[in-house]
Each structure stands twice: as C-alpha cells, then as structure tokens.
Design a protein around this motif. Structure first.
Motif, PDB file in Angstrom:
ATOM      1  N   SER A 130       0.840  -1.202   0.000  1.00 50.18           N
ATOM      2  CA  SER A 130       0.000   0.000   0.000  1.00 50.18           C
ATOM      3  C   SER A 130       0.877   1.256   0.000  1.00 50.18           C
ATOM      4  O   SER A 130       0.643   2.202  -0.765  1.00 50.18           O
ATOM      5  CB  SER A 130      -0.915  -0.006   1.227  1.00 50.18           C
ATOM      6  OG  SER A 130      -1.713   1.154   1.258  1.00 50.18           O
ATOM      7  N   TYR A 131       1.925   1.245   0.846  1.00 51.69           N
ATOM      8  CA  TYR A 131       2.858   2.379   0.874  1.00 51.69           C
ATOM      9  C   TYR A 131       3.623   2.480  -0.449  1.00 51.69           C
ATOM     10  O   TYR A 131       3.759   3.563  -1.027  1.00 51.69           O
ATOM     11  CB  TYR A 131       3.855   2.210   2.029  1.00 51.69           C
ATOM     12  CG  TYR A 131       5.031   3.165   1.939  1.00 51.69           C
ATOM     13  CD1 TYR A 131       4.902   4.487   2.322  1.00 51.69           C
ATOM     14  CD2 TYR A 131       6.264   2.722   1.440  1.00 51.69           C
ATOM     15  CE1 TYR A 131       5.978   5.367   2.228  1.00 51.69           C
ATOM     16  CE2 TYR A 131       7.339   3.589   1.343  1.00 51.69           C
ATOM     17  CZ  TYR A 131       7.196   4.907   1.735  1.00 51.69           C
ATOM     18  OH  TYR A 131       8.244   5.771   1.631  1.00 51.69           O
ATOM     19  N   ASN A 154       1.433   3.861  -3.340  1.00 52.18           N
ATOM     20  CA  ASN A 154       1.130   5.284  -3.242  1.00 52.18           C
ATOM     21  C   ASN A 154       2.376   6.160  -3.376  1.00 52.18           C
ATOM     22  O   ASN A 154       2.282   7.302  -3.817  1.00 52.18           O
ATOM     23  CB  ASN A 154       0.438   5.573  -1.899  1.00 52.18           C
ATOM     24  CG  ASN A 154      -0.955   4.977  -1.838  1.00 52.18           C
ATOM     25  OD1 ASN A 154      -1.671   4.959  -2.834  1.00 52.18           O
ATOM     26  ND2 ASN A 154      -1.345   4.463  -0.685  1.00 52.18           N
ATOM     27  N   ARG A 155       3.533   5.609  -3.018  1.00 50.37           N
ATOM     28  CA  ARG A 155       4.773   6.399  -3.071  1.00 50.37           C
ATOM     29  C   ARG A 155       5.439   6.318  -4.444  1.00 50.37           C
ATOM     30  O   ARG A 155       5.924   7.322  -4.966  1.00 50.37           O
ATOM     31  CB  ARG A 155       5.734   5.885  -1.986  1.00 50.37           C
ATOM     32  CG  ARG A 155       7.087   6.611  -1.949  1.00 50.37           C
ATOM     33  CD  ARG A 155       6.915   8.039  -1.503  1.00 50.37           C
ATOM     34  NE  ARG A 155       8.201   8.727  -1.411  1.00 50.37           N
ATOM     35  CZ  ARG A 155       8.842   9.282  -2.437  1.00 50.37           C
ATOM     36  NH1 ARG A 155       8.296   9.246  -3.645  1.00 50.37           N
ATOM     37  NH2 ARG A 155       9.993   9.882  -2.264  1.00 50.37           N
ATOM     38  N   GLN A 164      -2.528   7.705 -12.264  1.00 53.02           N
ATOM     39  CA  GLN A 164      -1.354   7.915 -11.437  1.00 53.02           C
ATOM     40  C   GLN A 164      -0.444   8.988 -12.029  1.00 53.02           C
ATOM     41  O   GLN A 164       0.118   9.822 -11.314  1.00 53.02           O
ATOM     42  CB  GLN A 164      -0.578   6.607 -11.270  1.00 53.02           C
ATOM     43  CG  GLN A 164       0.623   6.680 -10.344  1.00 53.02           C
ATOM     44  CD  GLN A 164       0.221   7.026  -8.915  1.00 53.02           C
ATOM     45  OE1 GLN A 164      -0.708   6.446  -8.356  1.00 53.02           O
ATOM     46  NE2 GLN A 164       0.906   7.988  -8.321  1.00 53.02           N
ATOM     47  N   ARG A 170      -1.799  12.324 -11.210  1.00 60.01           N
ATOM     48  CA  ARG A 170      -1.527  12.707  -9.816  1.00 60.01           C
ATOM     49  C   ARG A 170      -0.106  13.228  -9.667  1.00 60.01           C
ATOM     50  O   ARG A 170       0.166  14.049  -8.791  1.00 60.01           O
ATOM     51  CB  ARG A 170      -1.750  11.507  -8.898  1.00 60.01           C
ATOM     52  CG  ARG A 170      -3.211  11.057  -8.800  1.00 60.01           C
ATOM     53  CD  ARG A 170      -3.394   9.976  -7.749  1.00 60.01           C
ATOM     54  NE  ARG A 170      -4.753   9.458  -7.788  1.00 60.01           N
ATOM     55  CZ  ARG A 170      -5.124   8.328  -8.404  1.00 60.01           C
ATOM     56  NH1 ARG A 170      -4.196   7.596  -9.029  1.00 60.01           N
ATOM     57  NH2 ARG A 170      -6.373   7.933  -8.408  1.00 60.01           N
TER      58      ARG A 170
END
Length: 468
Positions: free
Chosen positions: A82-83, A86-87, A202, A205
């Motif tokens: 998850s980290y 998102n990173r 992505q 973003r």
C-alpha cells in the motif's frame, strides 16, 4: 457466431489491449495460486517418515505453523505494498510482486529444514497481501467502465485456477521438479510487466499530463497512426473527465484531513462492522483452511478415492463457483449471493461434521458412501463459498465503506483478514488433532450461521451503488 463473440464485450477491439494487460498482470496471481495449492497434497508427504522428499519430517505443530505463517506475510504485504504503490506508483509495485514469488520456489527447492519452508510461506504471504492491494486498483484504473467488473473478476479466477494446477502438480510431479518448472512464471510475468505503461490516473496525480495522455491512448487502443475521428473524440472526452476528477480529488485531499469523527459516525461504524463480519465470514467459515489442508481432511474420513484425487476435484469445483459468481453478481445482487453462500456453508459444514463423526468415532460401515459422499459434500461447500463469501466479499467491502475513509478502512479490514487467516490456519490442524474433524466442522458451521444472521438482517443491497 465466433466472430460475434470475439467482437463484443471484453473481446471488442477497443478493449482487447486492456484484456491482454489484465491477463499479463494476473499471471502473478496464477503463480500465487500454485503456491497455495502446493501445500495441501504435499503436507501429508512432509509428515510421513517413509514418503518425505526432504531430509526431515514435520510434526502436527510444525504443519500448523507452515499453514499459518503465510498470513504473517500477508499482513506485512498489505501495508508494505500500500505504501509502495502510493509512493512509487502501480508499475513499481507490480515489479516488486515478482521478487517474493520467485524466492518461494528457490526456498522450496533448497530447503534444508522446516525453517526454510516457513520463510517460503512468508514470501507467499507477501505476494498475496500485495496482490490484494495492487492488482484490483491497477486493473480498475486501466479498464473501461463497461468492462471493469469482468476484468477485475480475472483476479479471483486466476487464483483459483492456480490453486487447481497446484493441486495437480503437487499430487503427481516429484517435489524438486515443481520449483524448476514454476519459477519461470514469475520471471515471465516480470518481463511482460515492462511492456505496458503506468495507468493515466497515477501519472495525472504526479502532474505528468503528456505521459498520461499517451497512457490513456495506449489502454484505449487509440495510439495507432490513424485513429478514427470518433475514437479521438471519445478518448479526449475520457481524458478531460479523468483530469477533472483527479484535480478535484487532489484538492479535496489538500483541504480535508481524516479525523476520528469520520470513523465514529453511525454510517461509518456500521460499514466497518459489516466489513469485519465479511472478513470473518471469508475466513472462519473454514473454506481457506479447507483449501490448505484438503488432503489431510480426506485422509481423516478414509475416503475410497485417493485423497489427492478428491483435492483436485475440489479445485475444479472452486473454478466453477467463481465463474458462477461472475455471471450472477451483477444480475441478482450481492446480498442474495452472500445469504445463499452463508446458508450453504452452514448446512454443508454441519453435514460434513456428521459424516466425520461417524467415520472417526463409531464403527458404522460407511464403505457404501465413502467413495462419493465426502467429496460431494465438500464440493458443495466450496462451490457455495465461491459463489458468495469468497468472490463477493471484496466487492461489497468497497461499496459499503464511505469514500472518505475507504482507503484506510479497507487496509484495516485486509489487515484483520490476514490476522484471521493466520488464526484459522494455525488452529485448524490442532483442532483436527485434539478435538477431531467433526467438532472442527461444527465450529465452522456455527460461524456460518452467525454470519448468515448478520447478512440477512443488517446488510443492505449494494448493487448499483455509487462508490464516489
């Protein structure tokens, strides 16, 4: 007829690239399924001094740890990926998924003690925990709205197909040959993952608008030299809507932060409790433990068919159940499938417990039934579980959670799922050993009945509900 089939739905020319990318990405899910299916037929051999293919034998306590440690890796995989996603984005996460899955097969091949097998199962958990976070989001972002549900369903189908193949090869292929053959699959997956771009959402973003445009053109099959004017208009409309939605999300994230109050209101609490009940139903109705210890279960009830043959039959039934869920979920809704699934699991596990009681505790001659009745009851349990509890759980979880807390609450529920899986896999073989299979099955039936009550009374139908 065949021409019409391959020019409609997910086979339509505009969606074929999305289908191919989905199949490429879910290859790692197929590999993971093989690793899951490997354990059940192999465990009795590893526990047998005369048949073990390794230089050591494991006892019942080590067998319970061998089953359970996959969930420790699962918890770690949930939060780590998850980290990472998102990173560093979806593509980096897809690449990293191949690393622990490759390690599994090297550890199996070179195992010198049971600790090597423990580490291999932890690596399997890392892969599985990461897949449940990364792949549904990746596929959901690259897929067109009209085919998203069907493309996302390949995730569960790939796992169950891998489990089925794992059952077969672990039953009939020598121990040290299996890793040599299977290790090529995660490496192939890694090569295939380099062939497609980061999802456009992505890239937006990250503020890389030009690359996002090229990515959307790729996934919408509009990157050829002469796209039609209609395709160009459709692509541009999609891109403008996507850009506006991403900008609105980023603005909202900058202006509003999560607070404890967001989790404590009536709607959020009910949704979180529903999510936890679904996680309990997914694990403690017993199906996940059955898959891992299937051959041991059939050994216990003394079936006339060879236990691994029964296990392979169950693997095929699991695929059929997943296909049935894919067909039914958008036609009849989520709640009815969960009700039928919980009720069927309760009846099936109770019936199997009765059969196991007579097989274990009495001298009743069951030879007239042992060739077909145990495998028939277990096939029924696995089928109804895959129609609802297994296949629909994640869909309902996303639909019931409010948008603002969805990401955090989903991660928390997946963490609980891994913890429940660890508990189930650790306790199940010990309960079989000390309490008997009958009592273990009746415990699963009781959990199924409680989940049936909650789903029937408190769960609202989520079919067609907006997730924005």
């Amino acid at each position: 007829m065949w021409f019409n089939i391959f020019n409609s739905g997910i086979f339509y020319k505009d969606f074929r690239r999305q289908l191919l990318v989905t199949l490429s990405a879910t290859l790692i899910t197929f590999c993971h399924g093989i690793g899951l299916g490997w354990l059940s037929p192999m465990l009795p051999l590893l526990q047998s001094p005369d048949e073990t293919p390794l230089s050591f034998v494991i006892d019942v306590h080590q067998a319970s740890w061998l089953g359970a440690v996959i969930s420790l890796g699962g918890v770690t995989g949930n939060f780590f990926f998850s980290y990472l996603m998102n990173r560093f984005g979806r593509k980096v996460s897809l690449y990293v998924l191949a690393i622990p899955n490759t390690c599994i097969w090297f550890l199996f091949y070179f195992a010198q003690s049971v600790e090597w097998l423990y580490v291999a199962r932890v690596c399997a958990g890392l892969t599985g925990g990461g897949m449940f976070v990364v792949l549904p989001i990746f596929i959901g972002e690259i897929a067109d709205n009209s085919v998203r549900g069907r493309l996302c369903s390949f995730f569960t189908l790939a796992i169950n197909t891998g489990i089925f193949i794992g059952f077969i090869i672990s039953s009939y292929v020598p121990y040290h040959v299996i890793p040599c053959a299977v290790v090529a699959l995660p490496l192939l997956y890694l090569v295939m993952s380099t062939r497609f771009p980061e999802p456009p959402q992505q890239l937006l973003r990250w503020g890389r608008e030009e690359e996002a445009q090229q990515s959307l053109k790729y996934y919408r099959n509009c990157d050829g030299p002469m796209p039609s004017a209609e395709a160009q208009r459709g692509y541009q409309k999609q891109f403008d809507e996507m850009r506006q939605a991403i900008q609105a999300q980023l603005k909202e994230q900058n202006n509003e932060s999560l607070t404890l109050a967001d989790f404590c209101n009536k709607t959020a609490v009910k949704a979180i409790v529903t999510g936890l009940v679904l996680m309990i139903a997914n694990i403690f109705t017993g199906t996940f433990a059955f898959i891992n210890y299937m051959s041991n279960i059939f050994q216990t009830v003394h079936t006339q068919l060879e236990p691994n043959t029964n296990t392979i039959i169950i693997g095929a039934v699991q695929i059929v159940g997943t296909l049935a869920s894919i067909y039914l979920v958008d036609r009849y809704g989520r709640k009815i499938l969960l009700v039928v699934s919980c009720a069927g699991s309760a009846l099936g596990t109770a019936a199997f417990g009765i059969y196991a009681f007579y097989a274990e505790e009495t001298e009743v001659d069951l030879s007239a039934f042992s060739a077909w009745l145990p495998v028939s009851i277990m096939a029924f349990i696995i089928f109804v579980a895959n129609v609802g509890v297994i296949s629909v759980t994640m869909v309902v979880l996303v639909e019931v959670l409010p948008y603002k807390i969805r990401a955090v609450a989903t991660s928390a529920c997946l963490g609980c799922l891994s913890f429940f899986a660890f508990t189930s896999l650790k306790v199940f073989p010990l309960m079989m050993h000390y309490l008997g299979l009958a009592a273990t099955m009746w415990g699963c039936a009781a959990v199924s009945a409680l989940c049936l009550f909650y789903v029937s009374v408190f769960l609202e139908e989520t079919k067609g509900r907006s997730i924005i």
